[in-house]
Write a protein that holds these residues in place. Sequence first.
Motif, PDB file in Angstrom:
ATOM      1  N   UNK A  94      -6.897   1.775  32.376  1.00  0.00           N
ATOM      2  CA  UNK A  94      -5.473   1.910  32.661  1.00  0.00           C
ATOM      3  C   UNK A  94      -4.995   0.586  33.226  1.00  0.00           C
ATOM      4  N   UNK A  95      -4.119  -0.093  32.508  1.00  0.00           N
ATOM      5  CA  UNK A  95      -3.553  -1.361  32.966  1.00  0.00           C
ATOM      6  C   UNK A  95      -2.177  -1.099  33.561  1.00  0.00           C
ATOM      7  N   UNK A  96      -1.954  -1.574  34.775  1.00  0.00           N
ATOM      8  CA  UNK A  96      -0.654  -1.346  35.408  1.00  0.00           C
ATOM      9  C   UNK A  96       0.435  -2.189  34.762  1.00  0.00           C
ATOM     10  N   UNK A  97       0.045  -3.234  34.036  1.00  0.00           N
ATOM     11  CA  UNK A  97       1.035  -3.973  33.240  1.00  0.00           C
ATOM     12  C   UNK A  97       1.620  -3.068  32.165  1.00  0.00           C
ATOM     13  N   UNK A  98       0.771  -2.255  31.542  1.00  0.00           N
ATOM     14  CA  UNK A  98       1.224  -1.345  30.480  1.00  0.00           C
ATOM     15  C   UNK A  98       2.014  -0.172  31.049  1.00  0.00           C
ATOM     16  N   UNK A  99       1.596   0.305  32.225  1.00  0.00           N
ATOM     17  CA  UNK A  99       2.265   1.455  32.848  1.00  0.00           C
ATOM     18  C   UNK A  99       3.641   1.056  33.390  1.00  0.00           C
ATOM     19  N   UNK A 100       3.762  -0.221  33.791  1.00  0.00           N
ATOM     20  CA  UNK A 100       5.037  -0.690  34.331  1.00  0.00           C
ATOM     21  C   UNK A 100       5.099  -0.669  35.847  1.00  0.00           C
ATOM     22  N   UNK A 101       3.957  -0.496  36.499  1.00  0.00           N
ATOM     23  CA  UNK A 101       3.932  -0.533  37.968  1.00  0.00           C
ATOM     24  C   UNK A 101       3.120  -1.735  38.464  1.00  0.00           C
ATOM     25  N   UNK A 102       3.050  -2.751  37.644  1.00  0.00           N
ATOM     26  CA  UNK A 102       2.373  -3.980  38.046  1.00  0.00           C
ATOM     27  C   UNK A 102       3.198  -4.723  39.082  1.00  0.00           C
ATOM     28  N   UNK A 103       2.499  -5.298  40.062  1.00  0.00           N
ATOM     29  CA  UNK A 103       3.145  -6.036  41.140  1.00  0.00           C
ATOM     30  C   UNK A 103       2.663  -7.486  41.106  1.00  0.00           C
ATOM     31  N   UNK A 104       3.470  -8.376  41.655  1.00  0.00           N
ATOM     32  CA  UNK A 104       3.120  -9.789  41.663  1.00  0.00           C
ATOM     33  C   UNK A 104       1.917 -10.031  42.568  1.00  0.00           C
ATOM     34  N   UNK A 105       0.995 -10.842  42.089  1.00  0.00           N
ATOM     35  CA  UNK A 105      -0.230 -11.084  42.835  1.00  0.00           C
ATOM     36  C   UNK A 105      -0.291 -12.531  43.338  1.00  0.00           C
ATOM     37  N   UNK A 106      -1.294 -13.293  42.982  1.00  0.00           N
ATOM     38  CA  UNK A 106      -1.540 -14.593  43.611  1.00  0.00           C
ATOM     39  C   UNK A 106      -0.325 -15.518  43.563  1.00  0.00           C
ATOM     40  N   UNK A 107       0.132 -15.900  44.749  1.00  0.00           N
ATOM     41  CA  UNK A 107       1.247 -16.838  44.897  1.00  0.00           C
ATOM     42  C   UNK A 107       0.881 -17.863  45.955  1.00  0.00           C
ATOM     43  N   UNK A 108       1.573 -19.005  45.933  1.00  0.00           N
ATOM     44  CA  UNK A 108       1.421 -20.009  46.976  1.00  0.00           C
ATOM     45  C   UNK A 108       2.496 -19.753  48.030  1.00  0.00           C
ATOM     46  N   UNK A 109       2.069 -19.589  49.282  1.00  0.00           N
ATOM     47  CA  UNK A 109       2.984 -19.292  50.385  1.00  0.00           C
ATOM     48  C   UNK A 109       3.059 -20.476  51.336  1.00  0.00           C
ATOM     49  N   UNK A 161       9.828 -14.764  38.583  1.00  0.00           N
ATOM     50  CA  UNK A 161      10.690 -13.941  37.749  1.00  0.00           C
ATOM     51  C   UNK A 161      11.495 -12.968  38.606  1.00  0.00           C
ATOM     52  N   UNK A 162      12.811 -12.955  38.426  1.00  0.00           N
ATOM     53  CA  UNK A 162      13.651 -12.017  39.169  1.00  0.00           C
ATOM     54  C   UNK A 162      13.280 -10.575  38.845  1.00  0.00           C
ATOM     55  N   UNK A 163      12.948 -10.318  37.584  1.00  0.00           N
ATOM     56  CA  UNK A 163      12.586  -8.958  37.164  1.00  0.00           C
ATOM     57  C   UNK A 163      11.306  -8.518  37.868  1.00  0.00           C
ATOM     58  N   UNK A 164      10.295  -9.378  37.840  1.00  0.00           N
ATOM     59  CA  UNK A 164       9.014  -9.030  38.453  1.00  0.00           C
ATOM     60  C   UNK A 164       9.141  -8.908  39.969  1.00  0.00           C
ATOM     61  N   UNK A 165       9.941  -9.786  40.584  1.00  0.00           N
ATOM     62  CA  UNK A 165      10.142  -9.727  42.026  1.00  0.00           C
ATOM     63  C   UNK A 165      10.845  -8.431  42.416  1.00  0.00           C
ATOM     64  N   UNK A 166      11.895  -8.079  41.678  1.00  0.00           N
ATOM     65  CA  UNK A 166      12.635  -6.851  41.962  1.00  0.00           C
ATOM     66  C   UNK A 166      11.754  -5.622  41.790  1.00  0.00           C
ATOM     67  N   UNK A 167      10.922  -5.633  40.749  1.00  0.00           N
ATOM     68  CA  UNK A 167       9.999  -4.515  40.533  1.00  0.00           C
ATOM     69  C   UNK A 167       9.009  -4.398  41.690  1.00  0.00           C
ATOM     70  N   UNK A 168       8.463  -5.519  42.110  1.00  0.00           N
ATOM     71  CA  UNK A 168       7.491  -5.509  43.203  1.00  0.00           C
ATOM     72  C   UNK A 168       8.115  -5.012  44.492  1.00  0.00           C
ATOM     73  N   UNK A 169       9.322  -5.486  44.803  1.00  0.00           N
ATOM     74  CA  UNK A 169      10.019  -5.035  46.011  1.00  0.00           C
ATOM     75  C   UNK A 169      10.332  -3.548  45.920  1.00  0.00           C
ATOM     76  N   UNK A 170      10.755  -3.091  44.745  1.00  0.00           N
ATOM     77  CA  UNK A 170      11.080  -1.675  44.568  1.00  0.00           C
ATOM     78  C   UNK A 170       9.874  -0.781  44.797  1.00  0.00           C
ATOM     79  N   UNK A 171       8.721  -1.193  44.276  1.00  0.00           N
ATOM     80  CA  UNK A 171       7.497  -0.419  44.479  1.00  0.00           C
ATOM     81  C   UNK A 171       7.106  -0.442  45.953  1.00  0.00           C
TER      82      UNK A 171
END
Length: 391
Positions: free
Chosen positions: A232-247, A323-333
């Motif tokens: 089960x890939x969360x990318x396919x399900x649509x609940x994938x969240x952003x992972x490795x970032x530089x902070x 990505x604004x889309x990916x960021x918004x999805x991650x925040x929403x989850x």
Amino acid sequence: MGSPKISRRIMLGRTGLAAAAVGLTLAGCGGGGSASPEASGDAGSSAPLTPVKLQLQWVAQAQFAGYYAALDQGYYKDEGLDVSILEGGPDIVPQDVLSAGDVDYAISWVPKVLGSIEKGAKITDVAQIFERSGTTQISFKDKNITTPGDLAGKNVGSWGYGNEWELFAGMQKAGVDVGAIKLVQQAFDMNGFLAGDIDAAQAMTYNEYAQVLESENPATGQLFTPDDLNVISWNDVGTNMLQDAIWANSDKLSSDTAYQDQTTKFIKASIKGWVYARDNAEQAADIVTKAGSQLGVSHQKWQTNEVNKLIWPSTSGGIGMISDVAWTRTVGIAKGTKNETGATIISADPPETAKSTTYVEKALAELKSEGVDVEGKNFAPLTVTLEKGGA
């Protein structure tokens, strides 16, 4: 470029085995006050390099190949930076180390840091390196688990520590509450899964999934194959969240012009490292091994290859763009998904300072002007054959 100095310490690796984890640092000034060649800039230049500390999320492995490649290939030095890479581990929270001012930059997953920001950490996502999620839930075919809805009533493994939110979001999207499964505290290995104690186990595509494929199927005497598993890939399900970032440090970004400039340079050199890892995957795997990773040769190559798939091709205008889309999805989850106690990661939208594309945009513009391919549209992954035990 001189040979880097190596300092060694022992740490529990993600495979569950005692691993000799290596912190790779460029040589600094000696006790007598004379600078080493690495700390004194390019040959013929009197300008000293700026010391920079990077805190990783885990021990040395190809999940961080781009940073090790940037160090090995001299990309940080080219930008005037003397970078030290500090390994992580089970007891190290990268965003806390950064927030405390002990390092200049840190690598961590976005949802984990959002929780820290809500609690007061003043740090900013300045480059979103992983565009896709590497988290999956895997099961053997005879368990008949092909969708999140099939997890109801099953023994479901998770490492916890903030790694569980894509799983919980996927389940809840399918109408399965956390209380409808038996949540199993999964160790940082696949032993429980292979022993049959876990029906569906958490697995990163670049690590634990490979651990299963490196293991012998007792029924056949051969290694397990992808055909033995459902994934089960969360990318396919649509609940994938952003992972490795530089902070980076939010306060310093708002007031310290030298730090602002340094951040652009650090991102630029790091991206060049990731481009190198994309175009020279096998060499990048070797670099990580030399940096102290205890993973086997085939596992290291697999990991480099799978991590590249999470980055390339970039669909957001270049590696590191948020990505604004990916960021918004991650925040929403993070706001809407509940764990076993009914809690969510955050209760409100994060502040605007939680992310910034200012520095990555500058870095990408410079790289593009130098002819560096920052999108990797023609990226083609390798075909890697795993050996028993990842050897």
